[in-house]
Design a protein around this motif. Structure first.
Motif, PDB file in Angstrom:
ATOM      1  N   PHE A 170       0.826  -1.207   0.000  1.00 51.97           N
ATOM      2  CA  PHE A 170       0.000   0.000   0.000  1.00 51.97           C
ATOM      3  C   PHE A 170       0.862   1.261   0.000  1.00 51.97           C
ATOM      4  O   PHE A 170       0.405   2.333   0.393  1.00 51.97           O
ATOM      5  CB  PHE A 170      -0.964  -0.032   1.185  1.00 51.97           C
ATOM      6  N   THR A 171       2.104   1.076  -0.430  1.00 53.55           N
ATOM      7  CA  THR A 171       2.985   2.208  -0.705  1.00 53.55           C
ATOM      8  C   THR A 171       3.279   2.272  -2.196  1.00 53.55           C
ATOM      9  O   THR A 171       3.120   3.309  -2.826  1.00 53.55           O
ATOM     10  CB  THR A 171       4.305   2.075   0.082  1.00 53.55           C
ATOM     11  N   HIS A 172       3.710   1.153  -2.736  1.00 50.72           N
ATOM     12  CA  HIS A 172       3.941   1.061  -4.183  1.00 50.72           C
ATOM     13  C   HIS A 172       3.630  -0.362  -4.633  1.00 50.72           C
ATOM     14  O   HIS A 172       4.278  -1.315  -4.205  1.00 50.72           O
ATOM     15  CB  HIS A 172       5.385   1.422  -4.524  1.00 50.72           C
ATOM     16  N   GLU A 173       2.641  -0.484  -5.516  1.00 55.94           N
ATOM     17  CA  GLU A 173       2.123  -1.791  -5.925  1.00 55.94           C
ATOM     18  C   GLU A 173       3.167  -2.658  -6.606  1.00 55.94           C
ATOM     19  O   GLU A 173       3.027  -3.885  -6.660  1.00 55.94           O
ATOM     20  CB  GLU A 173       0.929  -1.613  -6.873  1.00 55.94           C
ATOM     21  N   ARG A 174       4.199  -2.026  -7.154  1.00 55.43           N
ATOM     22  CA  ARG A 174       5.207  -2.769  -7.909  1.00 55.43           C
ATOM     23  C   ARG A 174       5.837  -3.891  -7.086  1.00 55.43           C
ATOM     24  O   ARG A 174       6.181  -4.946  -7.612  1.00 55.43           O
ATOM     25  CB  ARG A 174       6.288  -1.785  -8.377  1.00 55.43           C
ATOM     26  N   PHE A 175       5.960  -3.677  -5.768  1.00 61.71           N
ATOM     27  CA  PHE A 175       6.666  -4.639  -4.933  1.00 61.71           C
ATOM     28  C   PHE A 175       5.790  -5.819  -4.511  1.00 61.71           C
ATOM     29  O   PHE A 175       6.200  -6.624  -3.680  1.00 61.71           O
ATOM     30  CB  PHE A 175       7.256  -3.930  -3.717  1.00 61.71           C
ATOM     31  N   LEU A 176       4.632  -5.932  -5.121  1.00 62.26           N
ATOM     32  CA  LEU A 176       3.864  -7.172  -5.048  1.00 62.26           C
ATOM     33  C   LEU A 176       4.728  -8.342  -5.523  1.00 62.26           C
ATOM     34  O   LEU A 176       4.566  -9.474  -5.068  1.00 62.26           O
ATOM     35  CB  LEU A 176       2.608  -7.045  -5.917  1.00 62.26           C
ATOM     36  N   ALA A 177       5.663  -8.043  -6.404  1.00 63.57           N
ATOM     37  CA  ALA A 177       6.519  -9.073  -7.000  1.00 63.57           C
ATOM     38  C   ALA A 177       7.387  -9.795  -5.979  1.00 63.57           C
ATOM     39  O   ALA A 177       7.905 -10.888  -6.267  1.00 63.57           O
ATOM     40  CB  ALA A 177       7.410  -8.444  -8.072  1.00 63.57           C
ATOM     41  N   LEU A 178       7.571  -9.253  -4.776  1.00 60.33           N
ATOM     42  CA  LEU A 178       8.431  -9.879  -3.776  1.00 60.33           C
ATOM     43  C   LEU A 178       7.777 -11.071  -3.091  1.00 60.33           C
ATOM     44  O   LEU A 178       8.402 -11.721  -2.248  1.00 60.33           O
ATOM     45  CB  LEU A 178       8.837  -8.846  -2.718  1.00 60.33           C
ATOM     46  N   PHE A 179       6.567 -11.382  -3.448  1.00 61.08           N
ATOM     47  CA  PHE A 179       5.797 -12.461  -2.851  1.00 61.08           C
ATOM     48  C   PHE A 179       6.557 -13.794  -2.775  1.00 61.08           C
ATOM     49  O   PHE A 179       6.570 -14.451  -1.726  1.00 61.08           O
ATOM     50  CB  PHE A 179       4.483 -12.624  -3.630  1.00 61.08           C
TER      51      PHE A 179
END
Length: 605
Positions: A191-200
């Motif tokens: 909920f700061t920057h959606e791009r880091f969803l990738a760290l899942f």
């Protein structure tokens, strides 16, 4: 979780480094100034100027993105800086220095500096300090300092790196507190920057690492105990001696975990792993669900509001990924309007310095690989390296799928690469310690009770390789710092710095030049070839006003003197003309109202 007492020596070690980082951060960013808001910065401020904290942080409806954690922090940023717009660059610099502090302490953990002594400890300290210093000196920081919105990238970077560090600590110790904190950071970064969803995927890699570590350490303890199977079985202190050997190289969390595994707690461990695995998955599900409700779409949008599903091209994404790798290794592979200066435009000396840094890195990596393959837990070590490599690869991948590649997105991958070098140093130092301990056990099982023998064997072990690795890293930094400064000297070629120069000039020529400007004077700009919109006209002066209204002062655009209103006069108007270089404004108020001739304007324009 075991808490170690910080010694006076460690405090004396850390404080000078932190003070030096402050000086470096202020020095390298001294030429970046924000005196006026524009674009997304002004757009974001317009919400702050008209909404309270809860409306601003949790809007009932938003377009494309939903970033409540960042919005809460940006609201606080606006509150802190207030109407002093010229302090935003300093605020961003201070935040970036604080992140450098965090990176410095992470580096101390990766290098295991606080566990070392003598020259090795000094080497680890230098490696950690130069890592944080390179972070500050990097030209990837231009966006973070030069825009109010830079706080978004800075906070996302700090949270992402925190996830990497915490998962590393979890893989090292097995303590659930680290995994839990990593999950909290992951929730916040979503909920700061959606791009880091990738760290899942990193969470599941860390769980696998923890499993392998527990198994390998348990097996290792058995083989160690066999060394003593034929030694002094009838001695009274044998059991205590055996336990000390088994747990001697483990921290408190590892020993406790191994003891639990021997007592039949495997089922509990499995259930704990299932729970840990479920947490990131639930966070991702919540992320998509709340976005669907608030933002109207589950998938995040791309750069400038584009839809990734419509703009994604595999070939282009691969090219951007390759460019990011080049950026990390010191090559500005993108266009000058995105990075300041292209690689082909640079001088020969800069090329030679970058090529020299490659040689140094190659030697460092080659030596590290040659040592790491000798370790007793090759699978565990390979996967732990994969934790860093995967983090960098995932950050590169999620930054390559949009319509253009900006240097601000490479900052986190570059910093993670620096931390990876710190990890390499720490593993080499750890391997040295392990070799010293094994030599004592194998040569003489009773050497652990002979302090003099321990000192002799530790002192005789060569520490030069660890020191050499640190020297090579410092050499790498020495080669790259001039290149980074060259890149920084070309910041004005980046597209958003052109806009920044214009609004800085607009602020200087109006509210910065005339006393009692707000509520007294109006600004009239000839021609508007810069393409400023009516939104600028209405909002530009509001951030300077404590009441957030601008007191009626606005920007107006005209094409002829006849378009000036009848009430316009020398005392209530400022007339501006765009300069020939398209980066600043010229004040022609005196000329328009007959207070001066036009010769000076002709020469300046």
């Amino acid at each position: 979780m075991k808490i170690k007492k910080i010694t006076k020596q460690q405090v004396r070690m850390v404080l000078p480094a932190l003070f030096a980082l402050i000086l470096i951060g202020l020095f390298v960013n001294r030429n970046i100034q924000i005196r006026g808001l524009y674009g997304d910065d002004l757009y974001l401020w317009s919400y702050y100027g008209e909404e309270n904290f809860w409306e601003y942080t949790f809007p009932m409806k938003t377009k494309g993105n939903f970033r409540p954690f960042y919005w809460a922090l940006s609201y606080l940023e606006f509150v802190i800086v207030g109407r002093h717009v010229n302090y935003y660059a300093l605020f961003n610099t201070v935040i970036n220095i604080a992140v450098a502090f965090m990176i410095y302490f992470f580096s101390l953990g990766f290098t295991k500096t606080l566990k070392l002594k003598g020259r090795e400890m000094a080497a680890g300290q230098l490696v950690s300090f130069f890592t944080a210093a390179m972070y500050l000196c990097s030209h990837f920081a231009g966006y973070q300092i030069g825009q109010v919105l830079g706080l978004l990238e800075t906070m996302a970077l700090s949270l992402a790196l925190s996830i990497l560090y915490l998962l590393y600590r979890f893989s090292e110790s097995g303590q659930s507190i680290y995994y839990g904190l990593a999950c909290i950071c992951y929730f916040l970064v979503l909920f700061t920057h959606e791009r880091f969803l990738a760290l899942f995927p990193l969470f599941y890699l860390s769980l696998l690492l923890n499993r392998i570590r527990v198994k390998s350490r348990s097996t290792g303890s058995v083989s160690k105990n066999k060394l003593y199977s034929d030694e002094s079985l009838n001695e009274k202190g044998f059991e205590k001696q055996q336990t000390s050997v088994a747990f001697g190289n483990m921290d408190f969390g590892e020993a406790k975990e191994l003891k639990g595994s021997k007592s039949g707690s495997g089922k509990k461990s499995n259930s704990d792993d299932v729970l840990k695995a479920a947490i990131p998955l639930l966070e991702v599900m919540f992320f998509f669900g709340i976005r669907r409700i608030i933002a109207g779409q589950a998938m995040p949008v791309g750069t400038a509001g584009t839809k990734v599903s419509e703009t994604f091209e595999l070939g282009q994404a691969f090219m951007y990924a390759l460019q990011q790798v080049q950026y990390i290794f010191g090559v500005n592979a993108g266009a000058a309007y995105l990075c300041g200066i292209n690689w082909r435009e640079m001088s020969l000396w800069a090329h030679l310095l970058v090529y020299g840094s490659w040689i140094v890195l190659f030697v460092m990596i080659f030596y590290y690989i040659s040592e790491i393959i000798k370790t007793k837990d090759p699978l565990y070590d390979i996967l732990q390296n994969l934790l860093f490599i995967s983090f960098i690869a995932l950050c590169i991948g999620c930054s390559s799928i949009t319509v253009r590649l900006e240097t601000r997105w490479i900052y986190v991958s570059y910093t993670a690469a620096l931390l990876y070098i710190c990890y390499m140093f720490g593993k080499l130092a750890e391997a040295k310690t392990a070799k010293s301990g094994r030599s004592q056990a194998v040569d003489n099982p009773e050497a652990h009770v002979d302090n003099r023998s321990r000192r002799r064997k530790t002192e005789n072990f060569p520490a030069g390789n660890v020191i050499c690795f640190a020297v090579m890293f410092i050499l790498y930094c020495g080669l790259m710092i001039p290149v980074e400064q060259l890149y920084r000297s070309n910041f004005r070629n980046i597209f958003f710095f052109t806009e920044l120069d214009r609004v800085n000039s607009l602020a200087d020529q109006t509210i910065g030049k005339y006393q009692n400007f707000l509520g007294v004077r109006q600004t009239y700009i000839f021609y508007n070839n810069y393409g400023m919109t009516d939104f600028y006209g209405e909002y530009f002066y509001k951030p300077y006003d404590p009441e957030k209204t601008g007191q009626g002062s606005e920007v107006h655009f005209i094409n002829d003197v006849s378009e000036l209103p009848e009430h316009a006069s020398y005392d209530n108007s400022v007339i501006l003309l765009e300069s020939s270089d398209q980066r600043e404004y010229i004040d022609i108020t005196d000329q328009i109202f007959g207070k001066a001739d036009w010769d000076a304007i002709t020469q300046k324009g």
